[in-house]
Every structure is written in structure tokens, then in C-alpha cells.
Design an enzyme around this catalytic site. Structure first.
Site, PDB file in Angstrom:
ATOM      1  N   HIS A 244       5.937  -9.114  -8.396  1.00 26.07           N
ATOM      2  CA  HIS A 244       6.266  -8.650  -7.052  1.00 26.07           C
ATOM      3  C   HIS A 244       5.011  -7.987  -6.486  1.00 26.07           C
ATOM      4  CE1 HIS A 244      10.600  -8.547  -8.680  1.00 26.07           C
ATOM      5  NE2 HIS A 244      10.362  -9.690  -8.059  1.00 26.07           N
TER       6      HIS A 244
ATOM      7  N   GLU B  96       4.219  -4.306  -5.556  1.00 21.60           N
ATOM      8  CA  GLU B  96       4.292  -3.293  -6.617  1.00 21.60           C
ATOM      9  C   GLU B  96       2.902  -3.121  -7.226  1.00 21.60           C
ATOM     10  OE1 GLU B  96       8.899  -4.725  -7.158  1.00 21.60           O
ATOM     11  OE2 GLU B  96       7.581  -4.898  -8.895  1.00 21.60           O
TER      12      GLU B  96
ATOM     13  N   HIS C 143       6.394  -3.659 -13.389  1.00 16.38           N
ATOM     14  CA  HIS C 143       6.921  -3.611 -12.013  1.00 16.38           C
ATOM     15  C   HIS C 143       6.894  -2.192 -11.452  1.00 16.38           C
ATOM     16  CE1 HIS C 143       8.958  -7.646 -11.670  1.00 16.38           C
ATOM     17  NE2 HIS C 143       8.676  -7.614 -12.959  1.00 16.38           N
TER      18      HIS C 143
ATOM     19  N   GLU D 142       9.387  -0.418 -15.361  1.00 16.58           N
ATOM     20  CA  GLU D 142       9.394  -0.027 -13.940  1.00 16.58           C
ATOM     21  C   GLU D 142       8.742   1.334 -13.760  1.00 16.58           C
ATOM     22  OE1 GLU D 142      10.668  -1.784 -11.380  1.00 16.58           O
ATOM     23  OE2 GLU D 142      11.884  -3.331 -12.400  1.00 16.58           O
TER      24      GLU D 142
HETATM   25 ZN    ZN Z   1       9.502  -5.795  -9.260  1.00 17.73          ZN
END
Ligand code: ZN
Length: 378
Positions: free
Chosen positions: A170, A173, A263, A339
Site C-alpha cells: 500500500h 504507507e 504496512h 502494522e
Molecule cells: Zn496496508
């Protein structure tokens, strides 16, 4: 003399549209959608105006952004030198993100998080290659014609365990690539005992930017044709997502012993892991690897925690089109999504900088210890 306000975003990872910018007290902006997609949340623009005057910048379409929870208690970042990114007063009110800032200088950049440019990405790879421990391998090209590169650290010896780390599927990010820089920095430090020990038994494959097209285009979540790469792992194609297809092919060649997919999470103000509880082959051995990785990570970095995160998948209910679940099932190996926050780590808050590029880098350095723990014991 009339005050002039100029706002621009025609640069690497720039994203904003100006609705009106006639008065410092009421600048109206919108974030552009990712190409061929409805996702948006990443913004990055330059303001040139009058120093010493408060500017009120309203992101008018904040309410329909991908994750509106991301705006609660969120502070935008700003920079004069594009190196130090500090937080500025931001409020989510009536569906608008309102950024209030009195610039000390006439030109200032604002962004959703500290950007990681494509030029820095290329510098990172070239710098890594300077080490005798690292070689770069060209996997193929993206749809916009950018290189997909994997940095291979250690000997490509089939008797060694393949540790794969990918970042920034992504593209908005950007903390994920700062993390990857920390991983590479420590792995290539020949005086670091953890790295030395790891490279005795492992080969690392690091893809520091899985989505260079989306990154340069200023996307939040997708590639050049609107594909969300982290939903394409089951049946990736060269037409839609060569990024995933090419990396998957290389993984099938090297096999995978341990996998991390890096992420950022818009809403949760903590660092956390999401595991493979929902994949069909999840068993006690996999659980025990997950538990020992987490226990070791907790000791390695107080910026990591296990109380806050996503709910675990129910048994056999995982979405196998995601990288970490696909890899976990394909290779029966430890496979995590990691994350980091866009906001701050609420356990160790920093009101000036929030969660930052530097802290992401440090977390990347610290993740090598739990990797060592797991590869040594299984
Ligand atoms: Zn992500």
C-alpha cells in the site's frame, strides 16, 4: 498588496487538488482518488505563502476517505527541509480535516506521513549493493515501467533458510519503507552480532517498495491500474499486478521460511502484528512460532505491543488473497503482517513528531532479534 498563495503537488508522491486558496484563513483542498479506484487518504503538497500568518487548510472530502477513523486524533506532518517532519495542529470536524499552521518560512510541505521518495528508494538499493553481503536482483517491471528489485542479503545457498520481507504494498504507507531501510541498515552492519548470526543460517530477500508506481503517483492503496496488491496473491497476473506476480514467482523459487509484510494502519495508534490463525493449515507448531516471535519482539522493542490490533480470524476463515495468509498457507511458515501507526504509538507518545520515519527505522532494526529467535528454534 494582495497576498498570493500557491499550492502545488506535481512532484514525487504529491497529491492534492485546490478548490480555493484566496485567503490564508480559508484554504479549501481535496485529496485525489487513486487511479481507477475510489481509495484516497494520502496527501502531500507544498504551500508557498506568507510566513508568520496562520493558515487554515480544510480537506473538504476527508469524510469519504478510505478510513475516516484515521482522522480521529490525527495530526498532519509538515516540513521546511523535507527531512524533518513535525506534527501540526489538525482536527476532524464536520467531515473535514482542518489543518491549522503558522509557517515560520514562506515555503512548507505538508503530508499524511513522512514521504519516502522514489529517488531515496533507488539510493537505498544502490547503497545496499555497496556491501559485499548484498546483491540486487531485477525481477521485472511495473505497469508504469519501474523496476521491481529484490535485495538479496547473504549467500543464495539452498541449504539456508529464506527470510522474506516486503514493504509498501500500500504505497501511502510510507512508514513501511522507512522500516525496510532499518532492516537493511542493520543486516548490512558487519559489526552487528544479531545480523552476523542470522546470516550464518539465513538468506534475506527484501523488497523495500512493492508498489513504486502507486508511491510516485501519490496513491494511498493501489497500483497504476487500481489494483490493491494485498488482495491479489491467490491469482496474480502480469496485466493487473506484475508487482505481486513477479515477487510470488521468486518466492516459489526460493521457498519461504519466514515472511513479514510491512504496512501502516490509519486508525490504530500502536504497532502490532496480524497472524495466520485463519489459514487452513494453521496448527500448534505455527501458533508456537507466532507466540515466540511476539514474545521476543516485545523484549526487543517497547514500541511493539500485543494488546491492540485486529481481531484474529476464525479458524479457516482467512482471506487467502492477502500476502501473509497466502505465504503462510503456501509454505507452512511463520508469516505476519506488521502494522505501524500513522498517528503515534500511544504507549510511548511523542507530541512533536508522533510516529515517525526515525521510529519506523528503529522498529525495522529491532525486528531482526525475533527473527533470530524463531529461525534458531525451529
Ligand atoms: Zn496496508
Amino acid at each position: 498588496m494582495a497576498q498570493t498563495i500557491n499550492i502545488s503537488s506535481h512532484f514525487d508522491s504529491g497529491n492534492i487538488s485546490v478548490i480555493s486558496a484566496d485567503s490564508c484563513a480559508d484554504i479549501q483542498l481535496e485529496i485525489n482518488k487513486d487511479a481507477h479506484s475510489d481509495f484516497y487518504q494520502w496527501f502531500h503538497y507544498r504551500l508557498q505563502s506568507t510566513a508568520g500568518v496562520e493558515h487554515v487548510m480544510r480537506i473538504m472530502n476527508a469524510a469519504n476517505a478510505a478510513y475516516i477513523e484515521g482522522w480521529e486524533n490525527y495530526q498532519a506532518v509538515a516540513s521546511y527541509d523535507r527531512n524533518t517532519w513535525f506534527r501540526v495542529d489538525s482536527d476532524y470536524v464536520n467531515g473535514e480535516l482542518i489543518i491549522r499552521h503558522t509557517p515560520e518560512q514562506s515555503s512548507v510541505f505538508y503530508a499524511y506521513f513522512a514521504p519516502y521518495s522514489y529517488e531515496r528508494h533507488l539510493d537505498l538499493l544502490q547503497g545496499a549493493q555497496e556491501s559485499s553481503l548484498c546483491r540486487l536482483e531485477h525481477l521485472g517491471e511495473t505497469l508504469d515501467g519501474r523496476d521491481m528489485t529484490v535485495a538479496v542479503i547473504g549467500e543464495s545457498d539452498p541449504s539456508k533458510k529464506a527470510v522474506w520481507i516486503i514493504a509498501r504494498q500500500h504505497p501511502g504507507e510510507s512508514m513501511a519503507e522507512w522500516f525496510a531501510e532499518g532492516v537493511l541498515g542493520r543486516l548490512l552492519d558487519e559489526d552487528d552480532p544479531v545480523s552476523k548470526k542470522l546470516l550464518q543460517s539465513c538468506t534475506f530477500y527484501v523488497v523495500a517498495n512493492m508498489n513504486p508506481d502507486g508511491s510516485v503517483r501519490g496513491h494511498l492503496r493501489t497500483n497504476a491500474v487500481g489494483a490493491n496488491l494485498n488482495r491479489e496473491w491467490l491469482d496474480a497476473t502480469m496485466n493487473k499486478c506484475p508487482e505481486v506476480y513477479l515477487v510470488r514467482e521468486k518466492m516459489l523459487e526460493t521457498k519461504v521460511e519466514l515472511f513479514l509484510d510491512i504496512h501502516g494502519d490509519e486508525a490504530i495508534a500502536h504497532n502490532f502484528l496480524a497472524g495466520c490463525e485463519g489459514i487452513p493449515s494453521f496448527d500448534e507448531r505455527h501458533k508456537s512460532k507466532q507466540d515466540s516471535f511476539k514474545a521476543s519482539f516485545l523484549k526487543a522493542s517497547p514500541d511493539f505491543q500485543v494488546e491492540h490490533g485486529y481481531p484474529e480470524d476464525e479458524p479457516k476463515q482467512a482471506n487467502l488473497s492477502m500476502a501473509s495468509t497466502w505465504v503462510g498457507e503456501q509454505f507452512h511458515c511463520l508469516s505476519y503482517t506488521l502494522e505501524m501507526p500513522f498517528k503515534d504509538n500511544d504507549d510511548l507518545p511523542d507530541p512533536t513528531f508522533g510516529w515517525s520515519a526515525e521510529r519506523s527505522y528503529r522498529l525495522g532494526e529491532s525486528v531482526l532479534l525475533p527473527i533470530l529467535e524463531v529461525v534458531s528454534n525451529y
